[in-house]
Design a protein around this motif. Structure first.
Motif, mmCIF file in Angstrom:
data_model
loop_
_atom_site.group_PDB
_atom_site.id
_atom_site.type_symbol
_atom_site.label_atom_id
_atom_site.label_comp_id
_atom_site.label_asym_id
_atom_site.label_seq_id
_atom_site.Cartn_x
_atom_site.Cartn_y
_atom_site.Cartn_z
ATOM 1 N N ARG A 224 6.106 0.711 14.190
ATOM 2 C CA ARG A 224 5.520 1.069 12.892
ATOM 3 C C ARG A 224 6.552 0.928 11.772
ATOM 4 O O ARG A 224 6.251 0.413 10.701
ATOM 5 C CB ARG A 224 4.987 2.497 12.911
ATOM 6 N N ARG B 21 7.062 -2.772 11.218
ATOM 7 C CA ARG B 21 5.839 -3.554 11.063
ATOM 8 C C ARG B 21 5.719 -4.647 12.119
ATOM 9 O O ARG B 21 5.398 -5.803 11.822
ATOM 10 C CB ARG B 21 5.779 -4.180 9.662
ATOM 11 N N ARG B 22 5.965 -4.279 13.360
ATOM 12 C CA ARG B 22 5.840 -5.230 14.461
ATOM 13 C C ARG B 22 4.834 -4.704 15.496
ATOM 14 O O ARG B 22 4.703 -3.497 15.690
ATOM 15 C CB ARG B 22 7.190 -5.458 15.151
ATOM 16 N N ASN B 23 4.163 -5.636 16.154
ATOM 17 C CA ASN B 23 3.248 -5.309 17.266
ATOM 18 C C ASN B 23 2.086 -4.417 16.839
ATOM 19 O O ASN B 23 1.471 -3.765 17.693
ATOM 20 C CB ASN B 23 4.009 -4.631 18.422
ATOM 21 N N LEU B 24 1.772 -4.371 15.554
ATOM 22 C CA LEU B 24 0.700 -3.481 15.118
ATOM 23 C C LEU B 24 -0.650 -3.940 15.654
ATOM 24 O O LEU B 24 -1.500 -3.121 16.019
ATOM 25 C CB LEU B 24 0.677 -3.396 13.596
ATOM 26 N N ASP B 25 -0.869 -5.266 15.720
ATOM 27 C CA ASP B 25 -2.122 -5.780 16.283
ATOM 28 C C ASP B 25 -2.242 -5.408 17.754
ATOM 29 O O ASP B 25 -3.328 -5.075 18.234
ATOM 30 C CB ASP B 25 -2.192 -7.296 16.114
ATOM 31 N N LYS B 26 -1.136 -5.453 18.459
ATOM 32 C CA LYS B 26 -1.154 -5.087 19.878
ATOM 33 C C LYS B 26 -1.573 -3.633 20.068
ATOM 34 O O LYS B 26 -2.311 -3.295 20.998
ATOM 35 C CB LYS B 26 0.238 -5.305 20.487
ATOM 36 N N HIS B 27 -1.139 -2.786 19.151
ATOM 37 C CA HIS B 27 -1.494 -1.365 19.235
ATOM 38 C C HIS B 27 -2.880 -1.094 18.653
ATOM 39 O O HIS B 27 -3.425 0.003 18.856
ATOM 40 C CB HIS B 27 -0.466 -0.517 18.491
ATOM 41 N N GLY B 28 -3.416 -2.051 17.903
ATOM 42 C CA GLY B 28 -4.719 -1.847 17.293
ATOM 43 C C GLY B 28 -4.697 -0.887 16.120
ATOM 44 O O GLY B 28 -5.682 -0.187 15.861
ATOM 45 N N LYS C 146 -3.376 -0.246 11.835
ATOM 46 C CA LYS C 146 -3.089 -0.960 10.595
ATOM 47 C C LYS C 146 -1.744 -0.539 10.021
ATOM 48 O O LYS C 146 -1.188 0.508 10.378
ATOM 49 C CB LYS C 146 -4.195 -0.718 9.581
ATOM 50 N N ASP C 147 -1.237 -1.362 9.130
ATOM 51 C CA ASP C 147 -0.015 -1.045 8.407
ATOM 52 C C ASP C 147 -0.340 -0.082 7.268
ATOM 53 O O ASP C 147 -1.487 0.058 6.862
ATOM 54 C CB ASP C 147 0.596 -2.329 7.861
#
Length: 534
Positions: A114, A117-124, A126-127
């Motif tokens: 977080r 700002r990495r792997n946010l899509d993997k965690h599902g 948003k930023d």
């Protein structure tokens, strides 16, 4: 019998000590009068002078601090360098979030994702519009890994001697809960590992927290903590005198001198890591959204002129009654590596000379340069920072007018001010007063303000200062690094990216039943050791 008789004095002494200790009420509610509510509870959005008190009751960091501002183990038991380009954190075992989720290495990796700002899509997830954008301010952090369930290692592309501090002071949120509920839920009913659990939040009115009986550390000494929002200082103090609140935050300095003479009120104070400044738009036009022109305050001489126009000694003496510090360094006096700098003298004549040297012409109606008037649209978050901040902003505006600067005051709510600074929509001839805090213990956190375009950078480092900043940040020898820090603070003082106003000395008022409250050098208040007399 002889041994028993010899022991009697010790027995009597211990009994007398026990009797002298006031009885406390573990079922009590500690009511704290706050000048404002928090706009968020997600630590990623930002930790400000008000928000820190709310957020740090619920969430905790790897590194904690003691009342003297020294690092102590928090959610990490220890941290150490692994070579020149890695840090390792050994995590505390047996810690659980308020919903029962276990704290472990996966928690830390998720929070690092977080932050950067990495792997946010993997965690599902948003930023969010973060107060500190680590991917910009710490671009040399390359990766992080789980060594085992209770050990995390963070790698860098170059030496980073303060990385334990930069990352270690960030409050951590739960992984599974956040993925399940979404990041927005962190602002509604946050779940942390802290000594207090949130049970009720009435926005702009109060936040009620209860003792976390499953806390890994010593349990709080009262059952409930209520942070009661009372914007007006007079009303906060009236509530204290009437016994409706136990402790008052942000006591106006003038009131503090009166309250100190009252027998049922105790005044405590201490310098804090809070530098209040006038920020001036010196950004190039491609770095902010109000567009079309470069920031009007991009040259050092114009900014220095405004620094010489402000009478800080008068502000500290007349407005703060001595409860503030004049500090020309960009670093707070209570930070590690602080080096005192020569104050900017109050010299209106010198201010006008500097304006002339910067190319401004005195027309008799004000200053102009290339047909452009010297105008400052001065924004400030009204009734947010407390302790005479609003009065200081108005006084500074009048001082600037005295040297011919046209100033228009623009009070806004804190949420609006945050949006202006985050989105870069400050007018090209705009500025704002704000108080810069730090989550970190080291001077580096203040000095990195001008390295990347974040909400507090409105005058980016020139190449030579950026090189000096980078050199101190990479230096592994502590003695050499302190010398580099001191020299950089001197250079920043002469470059004048902001107009320093004062460093806060925070003042609190306590009711007669409050025991064990100690001001921190940090912005938040720590209530874990506070008790209420029966």
């Amino acid at each position: 019998m002889i041994r028993w008789l010899l022991a009697l004095p010790l027995v009597f002494a211990l009994t007398a000590t026990a009797l002298a200790q006031p009885a406390t009420d573990p079922e009590a509610e500690l009511i704290v009068a706050m000048p404002d509510d928090t706009t968020n509870m997600d630590p990623r959005i930002g930790m400000g002078s008000i928000r820190s008190t709310y957020i740090r009751q619920v969430f905790e960091s790897l590194v904690d601090v003691d009342p003297h501002g020294k690092p102590v183990p928090g959610l990490a038991l220890a941290w150490k360098p692994v070579g020149d380009t890695a840090w390792e954190f050994s995590l505390r075992r047996g810690v659980k979030f308020h919903d029962g989720e276990a704290f472990n290495a996966d928690t830390v990796l998720f929070n690092l994702d977080r932050m950067f700002r990495r792997n946010l899509d993997k965690h599902g997830i948003k930023d969010v519009a973060a107060g500190t954008q680590f991917d910009k301010t710490l671009p040399y952090v390359s990766r992080w890994e789980k060594v085992d369930d209770y050990t995390v290692r963070v790698h860098t592309s170059e030496p980073a001697p303060t990385l334990w501090d930069t990352l270690g002071r960030e409050p951590l949120v739960p992984k599974a809960w956040t993925i399940k509920n979404g990041v927005d839920a962190l602002n509604d009913k946050p779940v942390g590992t802290g000594a207090w659990k949130l049970v009720e939040w009435r926005r702009k009115t109060s936040m009620v927290l209860e003792r976390n009986d499953a806390y890994w550390g010593p349990l709080p000494l009262v059952k409930r903590l209520r942070l009661q929002v009372i914007p007006e200082a007079a009303a906060r103090l009236a509530g204290l005198r009437a016994g409706q609140v136990s402790l008052v935050d942000a006591v106006p300095p003038l009131d503090a001198t009166v309250l100190a003479r009252e027998p049922n009120v105790k005044i405590v104070s201490g310098p804090q890591k809070l530098n209040c400044r006038l920020y001036l738009n010196g950004r190039p036009k491609d770095k902010f959204d109000s567009g079309g022109k470069d920031g009007l305050y991009g040259d050092t001489k114009t900014r220095l002129a405004l620094a010489y126009a402000v009478n800080r000694d008068a502000i500290v003496k007349k407005i703060f009654q001595g409860y503030a510090v004049v500090n020309a360094s960009p670093v707070a006096t209570v930070s590690y590596g602080y080096a005192a700098q020569e104050p900017y003298p109050f010299d209106p004549k010198r201010a006008k000379t500097l304006l002339a040297e910067a190319g401004w012409k005195d027309t008799g109606r004000g200053w102009e340069r290339n047909g452009e008037p010297l105008l400052l649209h001065l924004h400030f978050a009204a009734k947010h920072y407390g302790q005479a901040f609003d009065e200081t902003t108005a006084a500074v505006a009048e001082m600037l007018k005295d040297v011919g600067v046209h100033v228009t005051l623009k009070p806004v709510d804190f949420g609006t001010m945050l949006q202006i600074s985050q989105k870069g929509t400050l007018p090209y001839n705009g500025g704002f007063t704000a108080c810069r805090t730090s989550n970190n213990l080291d001077a580096d956190d203040f000095l990195r303000d001008w390295t990347a375009f974040t909400l507090i950078n409105w005058a980016p480092y020139p190449p030579e200062l950026l090189a000096a900043y980078t050199a101190q940040r990479r230096e592994l020898d502590p003695g050499k690094r302190l010398r580099l820090l001191a020299d950089l603070q001197r250079q920043v003082r002469d470059w004048a990216p902001v107009v320093p106003l004062y460093q806060e000395v925070k003042v609190y008022a306590l009711g007669p039943r409050v025991l064990g409250f100690t001001p921190l050098t940090e912005l938040h208040m720590d209530f874990r050791g506070v008790a209420v007399r029966k």
